[in-house]
Scaffold this motif. Sequence first.
Motif, PDB file in Angstrom:
ATOM      1  N   GLU A   1       0.827  -1.212   0.000  1.00 38.55           N
ATOM      2  CA  GLU A   1       0.000   0.000   0.000  1.00 38.55           C
ATOM      3  C   GLU A   1       0.857   1.257   0.000  1.00 38.55           C
ATOM      4  OE1 GLU A   1      -4.237  -1.304   2.075  1.00 38.55           O
ATOM      5  OE2 GLU A   1      -2.900   0.073   3.110  1.00 38.55           O
TER       6      GLU A   1
ATOM      7  N   TYR B   1       1.958   4.897  -3.281  1.00 36.10           N
ATOM      8  CA  TYR B   1       1.758   6.341  -3.165  1.00 36.10           C
ATOM      9  C   TYR B   1       3.076   7.061  -2.903  1.00 36.10           C
ATOM     10  CZ  TYR B   1      -3.164   5.095  -2.793  1.00 36.10           C
ATOM     11  OH  TYR B   1      -4.422   4.599  -3.038  1.00 36.10           O
TER      12      TYR B   1
ATOM     13  N   ASP C   1      -1.517  11.472   0.162  1.00 33.79           N
ATOM     14  CA  ASP C   1      -2.403  10.441  -0.376  1.00 33.79           C
ATOM     15  C   ASP C   1      -2.564   9.306   0.633  1.00 33.79           C
ATOM     16  OD1 ASP C   1      -2.889  11.671  -2.856  1.00 33.79           O
ATOM     17  OD2 ASP C   1      -0.999  10.914  -3.659  1.00 33.79           O
ATOM     18  N   LEU C   2      -1.499   9.085   1.422  1.00 34.92           N
ATOM     19  CA  LEU C   2      -1.552   8.105   2.509  1.00 34.92           C
ATOM     20  C   LEU C   2      -1.132   8.794   3.792  1.00 34.92           C
ATOM     21  CD1 LEU C   2      -1.706   5.342   3.888  1.00 34.92           C
ATOM     22  CD2 LEU C   2       0.554   4.807   2.956  1.00 34.92           C
TER      23      LEU C   2
ATOM     24  N   HIS D   1      -6.343   9.255   0.291  1.00 38.33           N
ATOM     25  CA  HIS D   1      -6.973   8.042  -0.236  1.00 38.33           C
ATOM     26  C   HIS D   1      -6.982   6.943   0.820  1.00 38.33           C
ATOM     27  CE1 HIS D   1      -7.158   9.789  -4.195  1.00 38.33           C
ATOM     28  NE2 HIS D   1      -5.852   9.980  -4.225  1.00 38.33           N
ATOM     29  N   LEU D   2      -5.880   6.869   1.576  1.00 39.31           N
ATOM     30  CA  LEU D   2      -5.759   5.868   2.630  1.00 39.31           C
ATOM     31  C   LEU D   2      -5.314   6.538   3.928  1.00 39.31           C
ATOM     32  CD1 LEU D   2      -3.878   2.934   0.800  1.00 39.31           C
ATOM     33  CD2 LEU D   2      -6.339   3.133   1.224  1.00 39.31           C
ATOM     34  N   HIS D   3      -5.802   6.018   5.026  1.00 35.37           N
ATOM     35  CA  HIS D   3      -5.398   6.531   6.339  1.00 35.37           C
ATOM     36  C   HIS D   3      -5.202   5.351   7.283  1.00 35.37           C
ATOM     37  CE1 HIS D   3      -6.580   8.937  10.219  1.00 35.37           C
ATOM     38  NE2 HIS D   3      -5.329   8.494  10.248  1.00 35.37           N
ATOM     39  N   TRP D   4      -3.935   5.122   7.706  1.00 42.91           N
ATOM     40  CA  TRP D   4      -3.630   4.115   8.720  1.00 42.91           C
ATOM     41  C   TRP D   4      -3.594   4.800  10.084  1.00 42.91           C
ATOM     42  CZ3 TRP D   4       1.602   1.830   6.530  1.00 42.91           C
ATOM     43  CH2 TRP D   4       1.371   1.273   5.256  1.00 42.91           C
TER      44      TRP D   4
ATOM     45  N   SER E   1     -11.175  10.138   7.704  1.00 42.70           N
ATOM     46  CA  SER E   1     -10.679   9.484   6.489  1.00 42.70           C
ATOM     47  C   SER E   1     -10.129   8.088   6.760  1.00 42.70           C
ATOM     48  CB  SER E   1      -9.568  10.338   5.863  1.00 42.70           C
ATOM     49  OG  SER E   1      -8.502  10.527   6.773  1.00 42.70           O
TER      50      SER E   1
ATOM     51  N   THR F   1      -9.112   4.393   6.966  1.00 49.03           N
ATOM     52  CA  THR F   1      -9.343   3.200   6.143  1.00 49.03           C
ATOM     53  C   THR F   1      -8.751   1.940   6.769  1.00 49.03           C
ATOM     54  OG1 THR F   1      -7.321   3.632   4.866  1.00 49.03           O
ATOM     55  CG2 THR F   1      -9.400   4.503   3.986  1.00 49.03           C
ATOM     56  N   ARG F   2      -7.791   2.098   7.681  1.00 49.69           N
ATOM     57  CA  ARG F   2      -7.177   0.912   8.279  1.00 49.69           C
ATOM     58  C   ARG F   2      -6.773   1.196   9.727  1.00 49.69           C
ATOM     59  NH1 ARG F   2      -5.505  -3.596   5.939  1.00 49.69           N
ATOM     60  NH2 ARG F   2      -5.348  -2.762   3.814  1.00 49.69           N
TER      61      ARG F   2
END
Length: 564
Positions: A212, A216, A281-282, A305-308, A322, A324-325
Amino acid sequence: MSKPISDKPIVKSLVELCHLHGVEQVILSPGSRNAPLIISFTGCEKFECLSITDERSAGYFALGLARETHKPVALVCTSGTAALNYAPAVAEAYYQQIPLVVITADRPKEWIHQADGQAIEQPGIYHSFIRHECTLPLSGGHADDEWYMNRILNEAFHKCKGVHPGPIHINVPMREPLYGKTVYPDKPARKIELLTGDSRLSEEAISTLTQEITRYERVMVITGAMHHQPQLKAALDALAAQGVVILTETLSNLDGDHFIRNMDRVVATVSEDEQLFFSPDLLITLDVPVLSKMVKKIIRQRKPHLHWHFSNQTHVTDTYQSLTRLIKGDAAHILQQVAAGMEPREKRFSDTWTKRAAQAAERHEQYFEKLAWSDLKLFRLLSRTTLPRLQVHLGNSTPVRYAQLFDWQKGLTWYANRGTSGIDGCVSTAAGAAYKAERPVLLVVGDLSFFYDSNGLWNNYLPANFRIMVINNGGGGIFRFIEGPSDTEELEQFFETRHSHNARGIAETFGLDYIACRDEESFSSSLATFFEPSEKPRVMEVFTPNVENGKLLKKYFKYLNNQL
């Protein structure tokens, strides 16, 4: 226990389990219903017992002490409103994940709501801000009572010191007589051990994360208030070497050479048209509070787009709307593995941030060339002073924000009550930390916060090297800066709470040395004296202009953004 202690068996077992589960300090506040607890804790040589009269201050003192020692600290109070006074510190400890053992003496249940003195509904009073709560059985005379109490207390202590530590509440109802003593046979309480494994992700999970992050280019880590963590710093250094942008704050206690410090100073220069180039983006976040509203605003507007998010909490935290994980485990270890698996990559995103940080630093320096005496100038001078190896505590609301704008020498450690961000216990928390700190403690605090918690000085445990810098600008300075209150006619009386008080009398009442500074010259000349060794703690009160502070701070951010 060979000394006479309370003749209530429940209290004996509670005291023994506190010791078995790592409690070394006990903060006692005076009362009658808690007499059996006072007698038993002070009668046990395994504890250091401290007496602090004001329960609200005692709670914050314990918080600072537990944060400093990394061990649970017990609080003991009488029944009634005394227990309610712990609530602010309990809430702060909950959000900072600091282990407190809150022990409240109580009336027997049958006397609640019977117009009896100091009798309120105590079970559940901290319900939303604790890891575990229990009420002990009243009698303690039956074997099942002893077994039940042992079980629930062992469970409570494991929750207090667990993967996500925090405060626990032990309510102890007791009947009179309260002052009886006895010597018990030597039969220690039973400790139930808890073994937990190291929380690591599988190779497959690490591979998923690595894939992942590889997709990005614009990757960002945001860190907030935390203890210094060498392993986390090493992981973030490895990510920074791969072009990941690492945003830190003063309270992050992370001083990597390739991190973007002073994030507000940098973000203030980003125009709305430029936000896309500075947005990730991440996004990667940790389970710690972030101070910067500017950063939160940009990311909420330009969602990644992604958020840990790394968290071992039971609830889901989605600060930036936001997520996502959600990742449970050791963030430092996991990020180190991810960084090791990344292929070399372009660093355009990190270069963009690095260049803008350099421009912001240049604008920052230019602004101070002719700046008048103010809060900003005070922090400028303090940041350019060679300070002793200090632990610095920052009060809410403006001091913690001003400090984030400046570059500080390495070797300082930084703390603030950012769990709930209240002003009510900053003096007591710093005092608690100073009591056991290996290095001198400096508290930088605003006038309202200092006056509000001046009882934090009402104890016999302030070390001589404790220093307090009170910034007195005649009211709540933050309300002249934030949007809304500064434009209302109620500003001075109801938001700012304008005043003409000073701290001299408070310092003299509690036996502290006192220095007053009213301009740049007196402040600069007094700094060396302020930090000199002394026989008593020392207060420096620095007076700054009330109205001008807010105006100059607003101009500062406009100047950074080339609007002046």
